[in-house]
Write a protein that holds these residues in place. Structure first.
Motif, mmCIF file in Angstrom:
data_model
loop_
_atom_site.group_PDB
_atom_site.id
_atom_site.type_symbol
_atom_site.label_atom_id
_atom_site.label_comp_id
_atom_site.label_asym_id
_atom_site.label_seq_id
_atom_site.Cartn_x
_atom_site.Cartn_y
_atom_site.Cartn_z
ATOM 1 N N GLY A 249 0.808 -1.210 0.000
ATOM 2 C CA GLY A 249 0.000 0.000 0.000
ATOM 3 C C GLY A 249 0.840 1.258 0.000
ATOM 4 N N CYS B 159 2.650 2.045 -3.583
ATOM 5 C CA CYS B 159 1.820 2.533 -4.686
ATOM 6 C C CYS B 159 1.752 4.052 -4.721
ATOM 7 C CB CYS B 159 0.417 1.930 -4.616
ATOM 8 S SG CYS B 159 -0.645 2.665 -3.371
ATOM 9 N N TYR C 138 -6.223 -0.117 -1.634
ATOM 10 C CA TYR C 138 -5.082 0.076 -0.744
ATOM 11 C C TYR C 138 -5.493 0.941 0.437
ATOM 12 C CZ TYR C 138 -1.778 -1.789 -4.146
ATOM 13 O OH TYR C 138 -1.093 -2.595 -5.004
#
Length: 127
Positions: A4, A7, A43
């Motif tokens: 997460g 990204c 996410y």
């Protein structure tokens, strides 16, 4: 698979991606690399910190420092004081000492601390 946290950053430069809701992309301001916001769905990024961590990371001094009792007593003893011919309301001594401190905002007056040298009676006035 990226985590997460990964990204949110450009894989080339490591810069934080700038999110643009109109184009539906997250773009690196340095390299121009982009990723679709749909790729980032699902996410969840959680970040935790505390003030000590924040101060250490950015090398900041606290606004209010804790002062040890011994240090405070030494500071008070070394404080420059002036005397004024004023009668103490508690013991009747004819002379009192005073010092000032800027405790309020800079556009307001100082606080005057007045103390009897004989009986240690104390009071304060805002100028």
């Amino acid at each position: 698979m990226t985590s997460g946290r990964d990204c949110m950053f450009c894989p080339t430069t490591g810069a934080l991606l700038k999110v643009d809701d109109l184009t539906g992309e997250a773009t690196c301001p340095l390299s121009g690399w982009s990723r679709s916001l749909e790729d980032m769905n699902g996410y969840k990024v959680v970040s935790r910190t505390n003030m000590e961590e924040y101060r250490r990371r950015y090398d900041l001094e606290p606004l209010v420092k804790e002062v040890k009792r011994e240090d405070a007593m030494l500071e008070q003893q070394g404080r420059a004081r002036a005397t004024v011919q004023e009668t103490c309301p508690q013991c009747g001594a004819k002379e009192m000492s005073f010092y000032t401190r800027q405790l309020r905002s800079a556009d307001e007056g100082q606080t005057i601390f007045i103390e009897c040298m004989a009986c240690t009676y104390k009071r304060q006035e805002n100028s």
